[in-house]
Design a protein around this motif. Structure first.
Motif, PDB file in Angstrom:
ATOM      1  N   ALA A  91      10.771   4.119   9.618  1.00 23.84           N
ATOM      2  CA  ALA A  91       9.785   3.516   8.801  1.00 23.84           C
ATOM      3  C   ALA A  91       9.508   4.358   7.399  1.00 23.84           C
ATOM      4  N   LEU A  92       9.489   5.394   7.151  1.00 27.66           N
ATOM      5  CA  LEU A  92       9.338   5.607   6.260  1.00 27.66           C
ATOM      6  C   LEU A  92      10.669   5.586   5.425  1.00 27.66           C
ATOM      7  N   VAL A  93      11.722   5.380   5.731  1.00 25.56           N
ATOM      8  CA  VAL A  93      12.517   4.887   4.289  1.00 25.56           C
ATOM      9  C   VAL A  93      12.592   3.374   3.902  1.00 25.56           C
ATOM     10  N   ILE A  94      11.805   2.916   5.331  1.00 22.10           N
ATOM     11  CA  ILE A  94      11.322   1.138   4.724  1.00 22.10           C
ATOM     12  C   ILE A  94      10.178   1.963   3.602  1.00 22.10           C
ATOM     13  N   ILE A  95       9.382   2.345   3.764  1.00 20.74           N
ATOM     14  CA  ILE A  95       8.201   2.089   3.414  1.00 20.74           C
ATOM     15  C   ILE A  95       8.577   2.806   1.647  1.00 20.74           C
ATOM     16  N   VAL A  96       9.326   3.454   1.412  1.00 21.30           N
ATOM     17  CA  VAL A  96      10.000   4.297   0.159  1.00 21.30           C
ATOM     18  C   VAL A  96      10.578   3.710  -0.465  1.00 21.30           C
ATOM     19  N   ILE A  97      11.442   2.728   0.408  1.00 18.72           N
ATOM     20  CA  ILE A  97      12.583   2.061  -0.614  1.00 18.72           C
ATOM     21  C   ILE A  97      11.551   0.155  -1.234  1.00 18.72           C
ATOM     22  N   ALA A  98      11.151  -0.145  -0.051  1.00 16.42           N
ATOM     23  CA  ALA A  98       9.733  -1.129  -0.364  1.00 16.42           C
ATOM     24  C   ALA A  98       9.082  -1.058  -2.079  1.00 16.42           C
ATOM     25  N   ALA A  99       8.098   0.411  -1.999  1.00 15.18           N
ATOM     26  CA  ALA A  99       7.780   1.057  -3.128  1.00 15.18           C
ATOM     27  C   ALA A  99       8.631   1.374  -4.489  1.00 15.18           C
ATOM     28  N   LEU A 100       9.722   1.759  -4.314  1.00 19.68           N
ATOM     29  CA  LEU A 100      10.839   2.113  -5.473  1.00 19.68           C
ATOM     30  C   LEU A 100      11.242   0.056  -5.632  1.00 19.68           C
ATOM     31  N   SER A 101      11.482  -0.289  -4.756  1.00 19.62           N
ATOM     32  CA  SER A 101      12.291  -1.897  -5.102  1.00 19.62           C
ATOM     33  C   SER A 101      10.967  -2.379  -6.188  1.00 19.62           C
ATOM     34  N   ALA A 102       9.658  -2.484  -5.132  1.00 20.85           N
ATOM     35  CA  ALA A 102       8.815  -3.473  -6.493  1.00 20.85           C
ATOM     36  C   ALA A 102       8.342  -2.475  -7.830  1.00 20.85           C
ATOM     37  N   LYS A 103       8.470  -1.542  -7.588  1.00 22.49           N
ATOM     38  CA  LYS A 103       7.737  -1.164  -8.689  1.00 22.49           C
ATOM     39  C   LYS A 103       9.425  -1.309 -10.305  1.00 22.49           C
ATOM     40  N   ILE A 104      10.008  -1.007 -10.261  1.00 21.60           N
ATOM     41  CA  ILE A 104      11.578  -1.750 -10.293  1.00 21.60           C
ATOM     42  C   ILE A 104      11.521  -2.643 -10.378  1.00 21.60           C
ATOM     43  N   SER A 105      11.227  -3.530  -9.585  1.00 21.14           N
ATOM     44  CA  SER A 105      11.526  -4.862 -10.198  1.00 21.14           C
ATOM     45  C   SER A 105      10.367  -5.121 -11.231  1.00 21.14           C
ATOM     46  N   LEU A 106       9.214  -5.082 -11.282  1.00 21.66           N
ATOM     47  CA  LEU A 106       8.472  -4.887 -12.269  1.00 21.66           C
ATOM     48  C   LEU A 106       8.959  -4.462 -13.423  1.00 21.66           C
ATOM     49  N   ASN A 107       9.118  -3.694 -13.587  1.00 20.48           N
ATOM     50  CA  ASN A 107       9.931  -2.904 -14.638  1.00 20.48           C
ATOM     51  C   ASN A 107      11.227  -3.928 -14.947  1.00 20.48           C
ATOM     52  N   LEU A 108      11.373  -4.322 -14.373  1.00 21.31           N
ATOM     53  CA  LEU A 108      12.638  -4.971 -15.135  1.00 21.31           C
ATOM     54  C   LEU A 108      12.024  -6.448 -15.706  1.00 21.31           C
ATOM     55  N   ALA A 109      11.182  -6.870 -14.877  1.00 19.69           N
ATOM     56  CA  ALA A 109      10.072  -8.309 -15.873  1.00 19.69           C
ATOM     57  C   ALA A 109       9.508  -7.374 -17.057  1.00 19.69           C
ATOM     58  N   ASN A 110       9.530  -6.641 -17.284  1.00 16.50           N
ATOM     59  CA  ASN A 110       8.594  -5.959 -18.419  1.00 16.50           C
ATOM     60  C   ASN A 110       9.596  -5.942 -19.521  1.00 16.50           C
ATOM     61  N   VAL A 111      10.620  -5.302 -19.221  1.00 14.13           N
ATOM     62  CA  VAL A 111      11.794  -5.524 -20.036  1.00 14.13           C
ATOM     63  C   VAL A 111      12.510  -6.854 -20.581  1.00 14.13           C
ATOM     64  N   ILE A 112      12.557  -7.921 -19.624  1.00 11.23           N
ATOM     65  CA  ILE A 112      13.092  -9.226 -19.963  1.00 11.23           C
ATOM     66  C   ILE A 112      11.565 -10.063 -20.513  1.00 11.23           C
TER      67      ILE A 112
END
Length: 487
Positions: A91-112
């Motif tokens: 459960a800990l790995v799921i939560i950490v990777i979910a938060a990490l994925s969301a933040k990286i997606s937002l940064n990629l959208a910002n770059v685009i």
């Protein structure tokens, strides 16, 4: 294309001629010395509009698309993953990777959104094109190869998992049939008469007793006939099916949880809080496989309606997916002893009731199955949009090729390894590359600003650098654990 990259203490300069597909013009763009100019003289609105394109995917469609991209064949492995590694670490790995994925997606959208005239995402800019704009053609080719390879792993895993469940459905009703090509060519059949959740759970997996992975089954052929034509449609053409898939996915997951509760729980025998033998490489690899939302972000940004909030859609999608992973995974691990890699093989065996069998078939066709053409579309858009190949070649590479080789990997254990190591390859695309690009822009002296993250002030600019540093540290820790802490 000529590209000149200059990073200094005073300026961040990118001078390049880039193809912007939405209006088929060549724009020479220069960033530097605190300013931004375009040799075409087009402003943000004029340069970015395409009168022929209407972005029409609303919030519900956006969440459906992104959740469907997240919830793939890897979800079926979570009950076994929870059982092997324990509730807390999984459960800990799921939560950490979910938060990490969301933040990286937002940064990629910002770059685009930093591309000239693209603050409202009116230009069709695919994943590898983004890296070509900022880092040059070599970066584009490299990301293209890794993108294609990692997405091919996802697609093959989905094809095999879906085919197995279709065969399990026929085996439960009458029997399934296939052609075995190794060690000798012959007709083979399978039914679930030997399936026993307590004594012989492996017998619930179709054709596992043949000892050969080179089997062309009835379920595989039917899936190919259904999903190959859908995979040749556009992203917008897939949206009706993606919304249907999302609704049925929620219904089926709720029914699975009910069936698990009906079977009863055996804690901590079936699932400890913390296992003594945690396989970190498998745990993180499988979880990364289920957070590939980043690969869908560029295509979705171009097709989404202007009133759809990027941050809201990404956050809602990651949250919904994480809740489903934890609830379905933990309840399945508690209720079934010795869970196989593909938990739907058990649910579709008939041992847990007719409703579970029906919902497993529904989940296969309308959730995992309809994710297969989505993978094809995203792969093709990146290939064709980046100028890597023609539309015709792209169709064959993203439909004919994966369907032509997946039947050779039919057995579930092979797919489990494919998902684990494929997840590590995918991490380069969904974590390493987007973070590198965002950091390279943020830590240079420039005035580039996207429309997603507000970095207009000095304090917010510093905050962005701190946040990216934290993201890099967390990402590095996740990847190191996956590679080095393998039990």
């Amino acid at each position: 294309m000529s590209t000149n990259h200059g990073f200094s203490n005073t300026a961040f300069v990118i001078t390049e001629t880039v193809p912007l597909k939405s209006n088929n013009l060549l724009h020479a763009v220069e960033y530097g010395n605190g300013g931004q100019t375009s040799t075409t003289g087009s402003d943000d609105e004029e340069c970015g509009n395409n009168s022929k394109h209407v972005a029409s995917i609303r919030m519900f469609g956006s969440i459906s698309l992104l959740v469907n991209e997240l919830v793939g064949p890897g979800m079926l492995d979570f009950p076994a993953t929870f059982q092997r590694n324990g509730f807390i670490p999984t459960a800990l790995v799921i939560i950490v990777i979910a938060a990490l994925s969301a933040k990286i997606s937002l940064n990629l959208a910002n770059v685009i959104s930093m591309l000239p005239g693209n603050s409202n995402f009116s230009k069709e800019v695919e994943y590898s094109q983004t890296f070509e704009h900022f880092l040059g053609s070599r970066a584009s080719v490299l990301t293209q190869l890794i993108f294609f390879g990692s997405m091919m792993c996802l697609m093959i895993a989905s094809i095999v998992e879906t085919s197995q469940i279709v065969d399990a459905f026929f085996g439960n009703e009458v029997q399934s049939i296939g052609i075995q090509f190794s060690p000798m060519i012959k007709i083979v059949t399978w039914d679930n008469n030997g399936c026993d959740l307590e004594e012989n759970v492996d017998a619930c997996v179709p054709f596992v007793d043949t000892g050969s992975s080179k089997i062309l089954t009835l379920g595989y052929v039917l899936c190919a006939l259904m999903f190959i034509p859908i995979g040749r449609l556009s992203l917008e053409g897939n949206m009706f099916w993606q919304e249907i898939s999302f609704v049925l996915m929620l219904f089926c997951c709720a029914q699975f949880v009910y069936e698990f509760c009906t079977e009863g729980f055996d804690f901590p025998q079936n699932m400890p809080l913390w296992s003594e033998n945690i396989n970190w490489q498998n745990l993180i690899g499988v979880t990364l496989f289920n957070y590939a939302i980043v690969v869908a972000i560029p295509s979705w940004l171009y097709e989404k309606s202007p009133d759809v909030g990027v941050s809201e859609a990404i956050t809602y999608s990651c949250s919904i997916s994480s809740i489903m992973y934890i609830v379905v995974g933990a309840f399945g691990a508690l209720s079934i002893s010795d869970v196989p890699p593909n938990v739907l093989s058990v649910l579709s065996s008939g041992e847990m009731g007719s409703m579970a069998n029906f919902c497993s078939s529904m989940f296969t066709f309308f959730s995992i199955g309809l994710g297969i053409p989505l993978f094809s579309v995203l792969m093709r858009l990146n290939l064709v949009g980046s100028g890597f190949c023609s539309e015709t070649v792209g169709q064959h590479l993203t439909t004919t090729l994966p369907w032509g080789i997946s039947w050779l990997l039919y057995q579930g254990k092979i797919v489990e390894h494919l998902m684990s190591w494929g997840g590590m390859l995918l991490s380069l695309i969904i974590i390493v590359a987007p973070l590198y690009l965002a950091c390279r822009i943020a830590f240079s002296e420039n005035n580039l600003q996207g429309s997603i993250l507000d970095i207009s002030g000095r304090w917010t600019k510093l905050t962005e650098k701190v946040e990216l540093t934290v993201l890099c540290v967390v990402a590095a820790a996740v990847l190191i654990l996956a590679l080095l802490r393998q039990s």
